[in-house]
Write a protein that holds these residues in place. Structure first.
Motif, PDB file in Angstrom:
ATOM      1  N   PHE A  46      19.454  35.264  18.096  1.00 20.25           N
ATOM      2  CA  PHE A  46      19.899  36.553  18.329  1.00 20.25           C
ATOM      3  C   PHE A  46      19.067  37.461  18.885  1.00 20.25           C
ATOM      4  N   ASN A 225      35.930  38.605  15.552  1.00 18.46           N
ATOM      5  CA  ASN A 225      35.598  37.375  15.809  1.00 18.46           C
ATOM      6  C   ASN A 225      36.812  36.252  16.031  1.00 18.46           C
ATOM      7  N   GLN A 243      36.892  38.546  22.542  1.00 17.78           N
ATOM      8  CA  GLN A 243      36.569  37.126  22.527  1.00 17.78           C
ATOM      9  C   GLN A 243      37.209  36.388  23.551  1.00 17.78           C
ATOM     10  N   SER A 264      27.552  39.176  25.392  1.00 18.19           N
ATOM     11  CA  SER A 264      27.490  38.759  23.883  1.00 18.19           C
ATOM     12  C   SER A 264      26.782  39.604  23.010  1.00 18.19           C
ATOM     13  N   SER A 267      29.438  42.358  22.024  1.00 20.58           N
ATOM     14  CA  SER A 267      30.496  41.869  20.987  1.00 20.58           C
ATOM     15  C   SER A 267      29.844  41.718  19.840  1.00 20.58           C
ATOM     16  N   VAL A 268      28.523  41.237  19.668  1.00 13.75           N
ATOM     17  CA  VAL A 268      27.901  41.421  18.136  1.00 13.75           C
ATOM     18  C   VAL A 268      27.526  42.573  17.535  1.00 13.75           C
ATOM     19  N   ILE A 271      29.517  44.322  14.707  1.00 10.90           N
ATOM     20  CA  ILE A 271      29.490  43.495  13.713  1.00 10.90           C
ATOM     21  C   ILE A 271      28.102  43.931  12.778  1.00 10.90           C
ATOM     22  N   ALA A 272      27.108  43.822  13.598  1.00 13.51           N
ATOM     23  CA  ALA A 272      25.746  44.083  12.794  1.00 13.51           C
ATOM     24  C   ALA A 272      25.624  45.728  12.406  1.00 13.51           C
TER      25      ALA A 272
END
Length: 293
Positions: A46, A225, A243, A264, A267-268, A271-272
């Motif tokens: 990451f 996701n 996605q 990317s 997109s993450v 969530i984090a």
């Protein structure tokens, strides 16, 4: 010292007393080292992805790896101009919020009926409902798609909402937590004149905040996701989620490695953030679910 004073001061530095302490400290330090190494191994990809999003295309896959980025913050501007990222994020956020809300609502409500009400066939129905978790979605996705097509729900966001508005896992998680709440609270509420709906809304829900947080986090991450579901049901580009959008973006800009890493990261990142905000309640909910009080 007088002859009558027979007190003996123990020597705390004897090997017998200090040995176990040293062993405990050694294993604790060793455990911290192992956890640190594991955390670095998990976070390294990451971290590399974030740094690569700030590099030029030629410096993303260099050997050896360049850990110092080029500070190309313009990549985070280009990703919005070269792709329909705003539409993808909007659709994904709508689905994630709506489906998460419905799963928490339906899961907690059904779990109350399974855990606090007595009616014939309750346990058999719960086991049958729980057994659906063991059936993979790929086993029935084709007849499900045919059904939704005949209902004119295909190629709409409503198809994804209807697919995931109910979940057996959410019912199971909330039921296990409800069973840790003493039955005496419900009995006292019934004596005070509260209906079953009032008990669920005014007593059970406030007490189940950790379980609700756990279910919210797990559902939100799963919907955000999800790739296969939107790929099957959402064919219009205006309905694509992040996605699917990133997959098509990679196909169009397969040499723009820095932009791919930037997408990317975007997109993450939600969530984090969600996990960081709900981590305390998530751990508490998982730890207390299933413990009979």
């Amino acid at each position: 010292m007088s002859l009558t004073d027979t007190r003996v001061t123990p020597d705390l530095r004897t090997p017998a007393a200090a040995g176990p302490g040293r062993r405990i400290s050694f294993w604790r330090v060793l455990g911290y080292i192992a956890l640190t190494v594991a955390a670095i191994g998990v976070l390294a990809p990451f971290f590399w992805m974030v740094l690569s999003s700030l590099k030029t295309n030629n410096n993303v896959f260099t050997v050896p790896i360049r850990w110092v980025p080029d500070w190309q913050f313009g990549n985070y501007v280009d990703i919005w101009t070269k792709s329909d990222m705003l539409t993808w994020v909007k659709n994904t956020l709508i689905l994630s919020v709506v489906i998460t809300f419905l799963q928490v609502l339906t899961g907690s409500f059904a779990a109350y009926g399974f855990s606090r009400l007595r009616w014939p066939g309750r346990d058999v129905l719960f086991l049958a409902y729980l057994a659906t978790i063991a059936v993979p979605w790929q086993a029935y996705m084709i007849p499900q798609f045919i059904l939704f097509s005949k209902l004119n729900l295909s190629n709409t966001l409503w198809a994804m909402v209807a697919l995931q508005a109910f979940g057996a896992f959410g019912v199971f998680l909330m039921k296990q937590f409800y069973e840790t709440v003493p039955e005496e609270l419900s009995e006292a509420a019934r004596l005070d004149g509260l209906s079953e709906y009032g008990i669920w809304r005014r007593i059970m829900l406030p007490l189940s905040i950790p379980a609700i947080a756990s279910l919210t986090l797990l559902t939100f991450v799963n919907v955000w996701n999800d790739y296969l579901g939107p790929l099957i049901y959402l064919r219009d580009p205006d309905l694509w989620t992040i996605q699917i959008g990133l997959k098509t973006f990679i196909g169009q800009y397969n040499a723009q490695y820095a932009l791919i890493m930037t997408g990317s990261v975007l997109s993450v990142l939600p969530i984090a953030i969600v996990f960081a905000l709900g981590q305390k309640y998530f751990v508490q909910g998982i730890a207390t679910t299933g413990i009979k009080g």
